[in-house]
Design an enzyme around this catalytic site. Structure first.
Site, PDB file in Angstrom:
ATOM      1  N   ASP A  62       0.868  -1.177   0.000  1.00  0.00           N
ATOM      2  CA  ASP A  62       0.000   0.000   0.000  1.00  0.00           C
ATOM      3  C   ASP A  62       0.904   1.227   0.000  1.00  0.00           C
ATOM      4  O   ASP A  62       1.488   1.575   1.030  1.00  0.00           O
ATOM      5  CB  ASP A  62      -0.900  -0.022   1.234  1.00  0.00           C
ATOM      6  CG  ASP A  62      -1.780   1.216   1.352  1.00  0.00           C
ATOM      7  OD1 ASP A  62      -1.719   2.097   0.455  1.00  0.00           O
ATOM      8  OD2 ASP A  62      -2.529   1.317   2.346  1.00  0.00           O
ATOM      9  N   VAL A  63       1.029   1.861  -1.152  1.00  0.00           N
ATOM     10  CA  VAL A  63       1.986   2.960  -1.282  1.00  0.00           C
ATOM     11  C   VAL A  63       1.613   4.183  -0.456  1.00  0.00           C
ATOM     12  O   VAL A  63       2.446   5.067  -0.236  1.00  0.00           O
ATOM     13  CB  VAL A  63       2.190   3.361  -2.764  1.00  0.00           C
ATOM     14  CG1 VAL A  63       2.815   2.219  -3.549  1.00  0.00           C
ATOM     15  CG2 VAL A  63       0.888   3.824  -3.404  1.00  0.00           C
ATOM     16  N   TYR A 154      -9.642  13.981  -7.024  1.00  0.00           N
ATOM     17  CA  TYR A 154      -8.803  13.339  -8.039  1.00  0.00           C
ATOM     18  C   TYR A 154      -7.996  14.388  -8.813  1.00  0.00           C
ATOM     19  O   TYR A 154      -6.792  14.219  -9.048  1.00  0.00           O
ATOM     20  CB  TYR A 154      -9.685  12.539  -8.991  1.00  0.00           C
ATOM     21  CG  TYR A 154      -8.936  11.687  -9.985  1.00  0.00           C
ATOM     22  CD1 TYR A 154      -8.316  10.509  -9.577  1.00  0.00           C
ATOM     23  CD2 TYR A 154      -8.856  12.041 -11.326  1.00  0.00           C
ATOM     24  CE1 TYR A 154      -7.634   9.712 -10.486  1.00  0.00           C
ATOM     25  CE2 TYR A 154      -8.179  11.251 -12.251  1.00  0.00           C
ATOM     26  CZ  TYR A 154      -7.574  10.085 -11.827  1.00  0.00           C
ATOM     27  OH  TYR A 154      -6.897   9.300 -12.727  1.00  0.00           O
ATOM     28  N   LYS A 158      -3.887  14.745  -9.039  1.00  0.00           N
ATOM     29  CA  LYS A 158      -3.176  14.643 -10.307  1.00  0.00           C
ATOM     30  C   LYS A 158      -2.469  15.951 -10.668  1.00  0.00           C
ATOM     31  O   LYS A 158      -1.385  15.941 -11.258  1.00  0.00           O
ATOM     32  CB  LYS A 158      -4.139  14.210 -11.413  1.00  0.00           C
ATOM     33  CG  LYS A 158      -4.679  12.792 -11.229  1.00  0.00           C
ATOM     34  CD  LYS A 158      -3.554  11.769 -11.159  1.00  0.00           C
ATOM     35  CE  LYS A 158      -4.054  10.339 -11.122  1.00  0.00           C
ATOM     36  NZ  LYS A 158      -2.969   9.340 -11.107  1.00  0.00           N
ATOM     37  N   ILE A 187      -9.069   6.692 -21.498  1.00  0.00           N
ATOM     38  CA  ILE A 187      -8.471   5.458 -22.002  1.00  0.00           C
ATOM     39  C   ILE A 187      -9.468   4.315 -21.863  1.00  0.00           C
ATOM     40  O   ILE A 187     -10.189   4.215 -20.854  1.00  0.00           O
ATOM     41  CB  ILE A 187      -7.182   5.124 -21.230  1.00  0.00           C
ATOM     42  CG1 ILE A 187      -6.210   6.322 -21.268  1.00  0.00           C
ATOM     43  CG2 ILE A 187      -6.528   3.874 -21.777  1.00  0.00           C
ATOM     44  CD1 ILE A 187      -5.774   6.753 -22.657  1.00  0.00           C
TER      45      ILE A 187
END
Length: 246
Positions: A62-63, A154, A158, A187
């Site tokens: 878990d980063v 989000y 980012k 994407i």
């Protein structure tokens, strides 16, 4: 292309990260497939890489937890003796309008997407400086460039990655370590497959090329920035979005 290099991709058990690690492996890199919850996907991509004659192993981490990220980097160094390419791809979404967004949902997205990337970059900096070589690529998003309603958390994560990329690039350039970002547009992944046709049509209307991108488009961009051909490029954001933002 990447023979003798060691690559770590976070969030590589599915989607874009999965394709990135495959492409690095095709180029000859020894690969570490990080995942937090997609164990089956991570093991599957390891099998694919081994089937093509490459070396890879899956690593659960878990980063968002610095101690775990630091231990992961240490374990990679113990196994391979070096780490050359770090791709910070791990990310989550918890979308909602700002008025309805909870503090917990804001923090959760920032902790994984932004702090997670910081944790891995911080942990890998010393060994990369020691070997006087490194390629760090952060996967940001078009949302971090132009914003998006319902994604304040989000977009903040980012956009923060972009600022962090540029700052780290300035700090590390003299040690032959480049730090760049790739900003995907929309994407085609499992997430977009389930969208209603009306939503897909709305998305396509915003894209001059009138099509969604493929995970391979992002993987190819990452591999370019990780390659020696991009050795004089640092602090840049490569937008891969079909012309959606110019």
């Amino acid at each position: 292309m990447f023979e003798g290099k060691v690559a770590l991709v976070t969030g590589a058990g599915k989607g874009i990260g999965c394709e990135i690690i495959r492409e690095l492996a095709r180029g000859g890199a020894k690969c570490v497939v990080n995942y937090a919850s997609s164990a089956a996907g991570a093991e599957e991509v390891v099998k694919e890489i081994e089937a093509m004659g490459g070396q890879a192993y899956a690593y659960k981490c878990d980063v968002s937890d610095y101690a775990q990220a630091e231990q992961m980097i240490a374990d990679v160094l113990d196994k391979y003796g070096r780490i050359d390419i770090l791709v910070n791809n791990a990310g989550i979404t918890k979308d909602n309008l700002m008025l309805k967004m909870t503090e917990e949902d804001f923090d959760a997205v920032l902790n994984v997407n932004l702090k997670g990337a910081f944790h891995c970059m911080k942990a890998v900096t010393k060994p990369m400086m020691k070997q006087r070589y490194g390629r760090i690529i952060n996967i940001t998003s078009i949302v971090g460039v132009i914003g998006n309603a319902g994604q304040v958390n989000y977009a903040a994560s980012k956009a923060g990655m972009i600022g962090m990329t540029k700052s780290a690039a300035r700090e590390l350039a003299s040690r032959n370590i480049t730090v760049n970002a790739v900003a995907p547009g929309f994407i085609e992944t499992d997430m977009t497959e389930v969208l209603p046709d009306s939503v897909k049509e709305q998305l396509l209307s915003q894209i001059p090329m009138k099509k969604l991108g493929q995970t391979a488009d992002i993987a190819n961009a990452v591999c370019f920035l990780a390659d020696e051909k991009a050795s004089y490029i640092t602090g840049q954001v490569l937008q891969v979005n079909g012309g959606m933002a110019m």
